[in-house]
Design an enzyme around this catalytic site. Structure first.
Site, PDB file in Angstrom:
ATOM      1  N   SER A 128       0.825  -1.204   0.000  1.00  0.00           N
ATOM      2  CA  SER A 128       0.000   0.000   0.000  1.00  0.00           C
ATOM      3  C   SER A 128       0.867   1.266   0.000  1.00  0.00           C
ATOM      4  O   SER A 128       1.745   1.423  -0.830  1.00  0.00           O
ATOM      5  CB  SER A 128      -0.957  -0.043   1.202  1.00  0.00           C
ATOM      6  OG  SER A 128      -1.908   0.991   1.153  1.00  0.00           O
ATOM      7  N   MET A 129       0.652   2.157   0.969  1.00  0.00           N
ATOM      8  CA  MET A 129       1.426   3.384   1.049  1.00  0.00           C
ATOM      9  C   MET A 129       2.910   3.095   1.270  1.00  0.00           C
ATOM     10  O   MET A 129       3.771   3.910   0.917  1.00  0.00           O
ATOM     11  CB  MET A 129       0.882   4.262   2.176  1.00  0.00           C
ATOM     12  CG  MET A 129       1.586   5.592   2.341  1.00  0.00           C
ATOM     13  SD  MET A 129       0.888   6.543   3.714  1.00  0.00           S
ATOM     14  CE  MET A 129       2.097   7.872   3.843  1.00  0.00           C
ATOM     15  N   ASP A 133      -9.058  -2.895  -5.937  1.00  0.00           N
ATOM     16  CA  ASP A 133      -8.977  -3.912  -4.883  1.00  0.00           C
ATOM     17  C   ASP A 133      -9.822  -3.551  -3.668  1.00  0.00           C
ATOM     18  O   ASP A 133      -9.627  -4.087  -2.586  1.00  0.00           O
ATOM     19  CB  ASP A 133      -7.519  -4.140  -4.460  1.00  0.00           C
ATOM     20  CG  ASP A 133      -6.849  -2.907  -3.858  1.00  0.00           C
ATOM     21  OD1 ASP A 133      -7.557  -1.914  -3.561  1.00  0.00           O
ATOM     22  OD2 ASP A 133      -5.615  -2.921  -3.659  1.00  0.00           O
ATOM     23  N   HIS A 154      -7.654  -5.283  -0.658  1.00  0.00           N
ATOM     24  CA  HIS A 154      -6.427  -4.494  -0.487  1.00  0.00           C
ATOM     25  C   HIS A 154      -5.597  -4.942   0.722  1.00  0.00           C
ATOM     26  O   HIS A 154      -4.367  -5.068   0.614  1.00  0.00           O
ATOM     27  CB  HIS A 154      -6.800  -3.018  -0.338  1.00  0.00           C
ATOM     28  CG  HIS A 154      -5.627  -2.110  -0.210  1.00  0.00           C
ATOM     29  ND1 HIS A 154      -4.773  -1.845  -1.255  1.00  0.00           N
ATOM     30  CD2 HIS A 154      -5.150  -1.390   0.852  1.00  0.00           C
ATOM     31  CE1 HIS A 154      -3.829  -1.010  -0.856  1.00  0.00           C
ATOM     32  NE2 HIS A 154      -4.032  -0.717   0.408  1.00  0.00           N
TER      33      HIS A 154
END
Length: 626
Positions: free
Chosen positions: A284-285, A530, A581
């Site tokens: 992710s980030m 997602d 996700h």
């Protein structure tokens, strides 16, 4: 908190301590799909036949209990009841007033649902171990937002009660948010001017595997990956987690915590002690943070490693669900404190949320976390579309995704004509406090570099280091990049807004939750992705962007492996075939892929496309140098 855990154990019969089980993917199955162990049909029919009435009684009983708690909460909001007294209640005593039949039914239903999908987390690693794959490269994991806990280290009077307790990522957070909301906000928000700790507050990212394996008790994040890595021979000597305070901008992350200096040292130590280059795993980030690190570590006056550092120390980068071009849901969060999760609540839930943490308070909260604004969309109209066209538009679509923010009635400066992503960014800057707009201008750049000369010039500007459309990959010809992400779960793509006429609110606009028509569901239009990050953000750079010479001048190898979202209806987290996700971190085929790369067998992985990302990517208005 021991009372909460005891209550949970007695109702759910220790179900939280039992790990989910997922068989290793069968290589013969198409697209890396993997079987789940299901109970026989006869057992399912028997289970369904006898559970309906019992479930109704369970829902009725627990609903009544919830009603009591909700009534107490709203009474607290009106100063009728002091909710702080709940902290002294022995919650186990509540079982004495809950009918025994309801408790037994809760245990029974939990046991049955656990049996229905019972898959072994360790089996993926054991399967690869049997094929001769073992730990080879040191592994360093860079988590995303939800999987990085933040704990208090402040010692002033207002912080002592939270010393070394997590105010993000634990039940302590929940307790503080309910019983001491103002104090929790004061701790979690950064100083609006400096973007650093406010006076008297000191929150830091929790470290070690404990910081990332679970968000709260029972809600796993990285634990299944850690379990499978362990079966190949990984432990704290050759696997590390590089947790960070995601509220901070990357510049302040290094200034306050020396995060990138420590990450560089971790990587170099891993290489020196093992004799092998490292494998970096980001989620992710965390993928955006790692991309920033690649620039920082090379740059003179920053990491100082020079242009060959990544080639020397990094074998592979596993990019899991990386929000490389941002997440569109981040925009309504900072504009109006909303997203699909709030817009589609029922009226009772909306009332409770607004009384507890109103929209304008949520806006203030999100804006006072500069790191979170890294999730705003990159690439502008070239990636996300114009008012007439978007690369990921579908046939027979009535409204293009290109109009990102739509207004049913456009009759004032607060609700102008429909806005593209670029125009929405300008609108946000015009309707934000100066402190926030200044932070964005001084920290991030969301544009595109259309030439090699621009890309090389941007290497000198830290504001552009998180944007892969303005800067390049490292000069590392032997670097291998693996993009693993889920597809097929509806994801926020555009919104319908209206003026906020609430006299109590100080916001200009709000999502028009009264609008449901065609593909619009209470003001939100869903697209592909997602569930959190749109497909264009997960997939464009991997499928096309990094195959453009100026963004990947050394020709680092890129492999894409998409995983369709095929959730098991009996599993709250989606089971071994989820593409969600966060839940994808427990997916059996993803674990298999990660272990192959860590074990030095990444060359065995072949690309797997399920979506239309290559088709969409060809429509993006970003081209090779002319």
């Amino acid at each position: 908190m021991s009372d909460f855990r005891t209550l949970r154990r007695r109702i759910l019969a220790d179900s939280s301590s039992e790990t989910s089980r997922a068989p290793s993917p069968n290589p013969a199955l198409k697209n890396g799909g993997e079987p789940a162990t299901l109970v026989p049909d006869s057992k399912l029919k028997k289970l369904t036949k006898h559970r309906s009435k019992r479930r109704q009684w369970l829902v009725f009983g627990l609903g009544g209990l919830f009603g009591i708690v909700a009534a107490a909460f709203f009474a607290k909001q009106n100063d009728v009841l002091n909710l702080e007294g709940l902290s002294e209640i022995n919650l186990e005593s509540l079982l004495d007033v809950i009918p025994a039949g309801i408790i037994n039914d809760a245990k029974d239903i939990t046991r049955h649902e656990r049996e229905t999908v019972n898959y072994d987390s360790f089996s993926v690693g054991l399967h690869l171990q049997s094929q001769g794959i073992k730990a080879r490269h040191p592994v360093i994991m860079v988590p995303g937002v939800i999987s990085t806990g933040l704990e208090s280290w402040g010692t002033e009077e207002g912080s002592r009660q939270y010393f070394r307790k997590r105010l993000w990522g634990s039940w302590s957070m929940m307790r503080a948010l309910v019983l001491d909301r103002d104090s929790w906000k004061r701790h979690i928000m950064l100083d609006k001017i400096t973007g650093m700790d406010p006076p008297g507050v000191k929150l830091r990212a929790a470290q070690g595997f404990d910081a990332a394996d679970f968000f709260i008790t029972g809600y796993w994040i990285w634990s299944k990956i850690l379990e499978n890595l362990a079966t190949l021979g990984y432990d704290p000597t050759n696997a590390f987690t590089a947790a960070y305070d995601w509220r901070l901008s990357c510049e302040k992350l290094e200034l306050r915590d020396h995060y990138f200096t420590r990450l560089k040292a971790h990587i170099e130590t891993g290489v020196h002690t093992s004799g092998e280059k490292v494998v970096l795993v980001s989620h992710s980030m965390g993928s955006q943070v790692l991309f920033y690190f690649f620039h920082w570590v090379e740059a003179e006056g920053h990491g100082g490693g020079g242009p060959n550092w990544v080639e020397t120390f990094v074998d592979s980068w596993i990019n899991i669900s990386g929000s490389m071009l941002g997440a569109l849901k981040g925009y309504p969060a900072v504009l109006s404190g909303e997203m699909k999760d709030t817009a589609q609540l029922n009226a009772f839930a909306v009332y409770g949320l607004e009384r507890f943490l109103a929209k304008h308070e949520r806006v203030e909260l999100f804006r006072a976390m500069p790191g979170a604004s890294a999730m705003l969309p990159y690439g502008g109209n070239a990636v996300w579309g114009t008012k007439k066209f978007a690369p990921d538009d579908h046939e027979n679509q009535t409204v293009s995704y290109g109009t990102f923010i739509n207004f049913k009635e456009s009759n004032s400066t607060q609700s102008p004509a429909n806005l593209t992503v670029e125009e929405s960014h300008d609108y946000l800057m015009q309707h934000s406090d100066t402190w926030y707009s200044d932070q964005l201008k001084n920290t991030y750049s969301y544009g595109i570099a259309h030439s090699k000369a621009e890309v090389e010039e941007n290497a000198k500007d830290p504001r552009k280091w998180m944007n892969p459309l303005e800067t390049r990959l490292p000069l590392a010809p032997n670097l291998k990049i693996y993009c693993f992400y889920g597809v097929g779960k509806p994801t926020e793509r555009s919104y319908w807004y209206r003026e906020d006429l609430d006299p109590i609110s100080n916001l200009n606009v709000t999502i028009d939750t009264s609008l449901t028509l065609g593909e619009i569901d209470r003001g939100v239009i869903m697209g592909e992705g997602d569930g959190t990050v749109p497909l264009m953000s997960n997939g464009y750079m991997c499928a096309k962007g990094w195959r453009i010479k100026r963004y990947n001048p050394s020709g680092a190898e890129i492999k894409v492996y998409e995983m369709p979202h095929e959730p098991d209806r009996f599993s709250a987290r989606g089971g071994p075939n989820t593409g969600d996700h966060v839940d994808i971190l427990g997916r059996a085929s993803l674990n298999d892929l990660i272990l192959r790369v860590a074990g030095g067998k990444g060359d065995m992985i072949e690309e797997n496309y399920v979506s239309r990302i290559r088709e969409y990517s060809e429509k993006v208005k970003v081209y090779e140098d002319r």
